[in-house]
Design a protein around this motif. Structure first.
Motif, short mmCIF file in Angstrom:
data_model
loop_
_atom_site.label_atom_id
_atom_site.label_comp_id
_atom_site.label_asym_id
_atom_site.label_seq_id
_atom_site.Cartn_x
_atom_site.Cartn_y
_atom_site.Cartn_z
N ALA A 128 0.80 -1.21 0.00
CA ALA A 128 0.00 0.00 0.00
C ALA A 128 0.82 1.24 0.00
O ALA A 128 0.32 2.32 -0.06
N THR B 2 -5.35 6.23 4.91
CA THR B 2 -6.06 5.30 4.04
C THR B 2 -6.36 5.83 2.66
O THR B 2 -7.18 5.28 1.95
N GLY B 3 -5.71 6.90 2.24
CA GLY B 3 -5.78 7.23 0.83
C GLY B 3 -6.37 8.57 0.48
O GLY B 3 -6.24 9.02 -0.64
N HIS C 99 -0.32 9.18 1.41
CA HIS C 99 -0.54 7.73 1.44
C HIS C 99 0.30 7.03 0.39
O HIS C 99 0.77 5.91 0.59
N TYR C 100 0.49 7.68 -0.75
CA TYR C 100 1.13 7.01 -1.89
C TYR C 100 2.64 7.19 -1.95
O TYR C 100 3.29 6.64 -2.84
N VAL D 66 2.06 2.27 -5.63
CA VAL D 66 0.66 1.88 -5.73
C VAL D 66 0.56 0.37 -5.60
O VAL D 66 1.42 -0.36 -6.11
N GLY E 120 -5.54 0.35 4.29
CA GLY E 120 -4.63 1.15 3.47
C GLY E 120 -3.50 0.36 2.87
O GLY E 120 -2.48 0.94 2.47
N ASP F 18 -4.72 -0.52 -2.89
CA ASP F 18 -5.43 0.64 -3.41
C ASP F 18 -6.47 0.28 -4.45
O ASP F 18 -7.15 1.16 -4.98
N CYS G 148 -13.17 5.91 -1.91
CA CYS G 148 -13.02 5.01 -3.05
C CYS G 148 -14.24 5.10 -3.96
O CYS G 148 -15.26 5.70 -3.60
N ARG H 228 -9.24 3.23 -5.13
CA ARG H 228 -9.01 4.26 -4.11
C ARG H 228 -8.91 5.63 -4.76
O ARG H 228 -8.36 5.79 -5.86
#
Length: 544
Positions: A36, A43-44, A53-54, A63, A272, A275, A295, A517
């Motif tokens: 993740a 959580t995105g 998050h990424y 990703v 998380g 994705d 999402c 996501r």
């Protein structure tokens, strides 16, 4: 939770169980997969402050995707499954590129010329195409591969039908290759789109062993495969020197996790750790309500079917047509659709958008009393029919268990065998089955190249049935360049298969519900259902 501990949890869960019941993940070192991407607890959503998050600890954009079915092999020439196609189009560019809905456009091949009789194809090869090692991909490579295909096509599942009529190849100059066909065929551009080009010297050196290991993969595609752990994950890294430009994405590292258990898929998304979910289980969609604002889910009818194949060698009980009709009237396929969260009971061999589909043809309906009448007319003598399927196919266990119950109710003895991919391939190669069930996509709206020709004419799964009239019609359609007359021939093929209820009988066309996501972009919608990920990226606002 520390990221390395989460990675260990995911790795252990994947390693200990064929279907996950728990999921963790995320590691930040390049030697370990990052489930993740990044910071625990995020959580995105685009954060108000702090780490994205990424983005991982090294500043790399990561990703994580999920698939239910794993890869069978790195050998893109010998396997024709969805996961293998997805892998091939990430790492290798083809002569043409397809959206899998029948729309193809030039890639390594910028275009082609056809002779008047359709038997000579002159390919024009793009300039500037580069392999991962920096060497040029030109006519030498295309010629060497097409020559190898012409000489070995019957040994390679991908090309046995795609290039059935290829006789030889000729290099004209450094950017031109000519192909010589024994017969013209309608799906030439589709065949070009599944011809992923390898390096000439490596084809000559390794032959069929070219794809035996990750280090040997010298592709031309947007992504390099850095690691494959069978049954667990694929790790891709961006090809920054991609010949059409390395700025097609801002993602540096892309993981594909093979997670079969639907509860574990949802848990990983909520935590998380992934994705994207390939298909959210209908009974567990409410589990994702807690991340509904993070999402998007979109229900899609897929050009993918679950089908039965009957052994019809004249010896197996299922060679009996009355028994096959008894079986098909005994099973409630509407109930299967409900079990799977939606879908369509198929009335003929062809999915909704495939050439040859006849929407007005009535489906074989659920009728236990009629099933008993057919059973009484058959030669069935109390044999136990083995119902074979793969354990990694979503809903297969439930469908086969229900099917066994339906058949038992009308007096047919059954045994359900759920096996892994290798065992399934072995059983089908040996022809040691009564009935098996798998899923099958209608690639590019074309039911001939990957479906009818290999599975009926060439009998790739050894059901033992031969029908010369049927085979002749299939090959007539395959060689017909006129869409109108080709469709009429395919309708005749569909009529014969319908009257036989074998050797292949579709059950249902399926519905899929991917979960994406927020922040992911560049996903190319795939008419087969789901997405193509070659150009996946993250919106810049989610990287701050």
């Amino acid at each position: 939770m520390k990221k390395t501990k989460r990675l260990l949890a995911l790795a252990l869960a994947l390693g200990m169980m064929a279907g996950l019941t728990a999921c963790g993940g995320s590691g930040k070192t390049e030697s370990q997969p990052a489930a993740a991407g990044t910071s625990a607890g995020n959580t995105g959503n685009a954060p108000a402050g702090g780490a994205s998050h990424y983005v991982n600890d090294e500043g790399k954009v990561v990703v994580n995707l999920q698939r239910t079915e794993g890869m069978q092999s790195l050998n893109i020439w010998n396997y024709t499954s969805g996961p293998n196609y997805a892998f091939a189009e990430m790492v290798f560019d083809a002569l043409y590129v397809s959206d899998h809905g029948g729309n193809c456009k030039p890639c390594i091949c910028t275009g082609y010329d056809l002779s008047e009789d359709g038997k000579e194809v002159t390919l024009h090869i793009a300039e500037g195409v580069k392999f991962f090692d920096g060497s040029d991909c030109d006519a030498d490579d295309v010629y060497t591969q097409m020559k190898y295909i012409a000489e070995h096509k019957d040994e390679m599942a991908l090309f046995a039908t795609n290039w059935k009529y290829l006789e030889s190849a000729e290099k004209v100059d450094q950017h031109t290759v000519k192909l010589y066909l024994s017969e013209p065929f309608f799906s030439l551009e589709i065949s070009l789109a599944y011809t992923y080009i390898a390096k000439a010297e490596e084809i000559e050196q390794y032959g069929a062993n070219l794809f035996s290991s990750v280090p040997s993969l010298n592709g031309t595609g947007r992504w390099k495969l850095e690691e494959w752990v069978d049954g667990q994950y694929l790790k891709y890294v961006r090809n920054y020197d991609y010949w059409q430009g390395g700025d097609f994405t801002n993602v540096d590292i892309l993981y594909v996790w093979f997670i079969t258990d639907p509860t574990a898929q949802n848990a990983a998304f909520i935590n998380g750790e992934i994705d994207f979910i390939d298909n959210v289980n209908v009974d567990l969609r409410s589990m994702l309500d807690v991340v509904a604002d993070q999402c998007t889910m979109k229900e899609q009818i897929k050009e993918t079917m679950y089908y039965l194949q009957f052994k019809m060698d004249g010896k197996a009980p299922t060679s009996d047509q009355n028994l096959r009709f008894a079986i098909m009237h005994a099973v409630d396929r509407d109930a299967f659709c409900t079990l799977m969260g939606g879908g369509t009971v198929m009335n003929d061999f062809f999915t909704t958008h495939a050439e040859g589909h006849q929407p007005d043809k009535p489906a074989i309906g659920y009728d236990p009393e009629l099933a008993k009448e057919y059973l009484a007319k058959s030669n069935y003598n109390g044999e136990t029919l083995v119902l074979l399927s793969r354990s990694d196919i979503e809903y297969a266990d439930s469908i086969m268990t229900a099917m066994a119950d339906y058949l038992n109710q009308i007096g047919i003895k059954t045994q359900v065998d759920m096996v892994d991919t290798a065992t399934m391939n072995s059983r089908r190669a040996d022809g040691t089955y009564d009935i098996f069930m798998v899923n099958l996509a209608t690639w590019d709206g074309n039911a001939l190249t990957q479906n009818l020709v290999p599975r009926v004419v060439q009998d790739m799964h050894h059901n033992g049935y031969v029908n010369e009239e049927l085979n002749a019609l299939i090959m007539k359609a395959f060689g017909d360049m006129n869409a109108e007359t080709r469709v009429k021939t395919l309708e005749q093929v569909g009529d014969i298969l319908y009257d036989l209820q074998g050797p292949l009988v579709p059950i249902v066309q399926i519905v899929g519900t991917p979960c994406v996501r927020n922040g992911l972009t560049g996903l190319i919608e795939n008419p087969l259902g789901g997405y193509i990920f070659t150009e996946i990226a993250v919106e810049e606002s989610y990287l701050k």
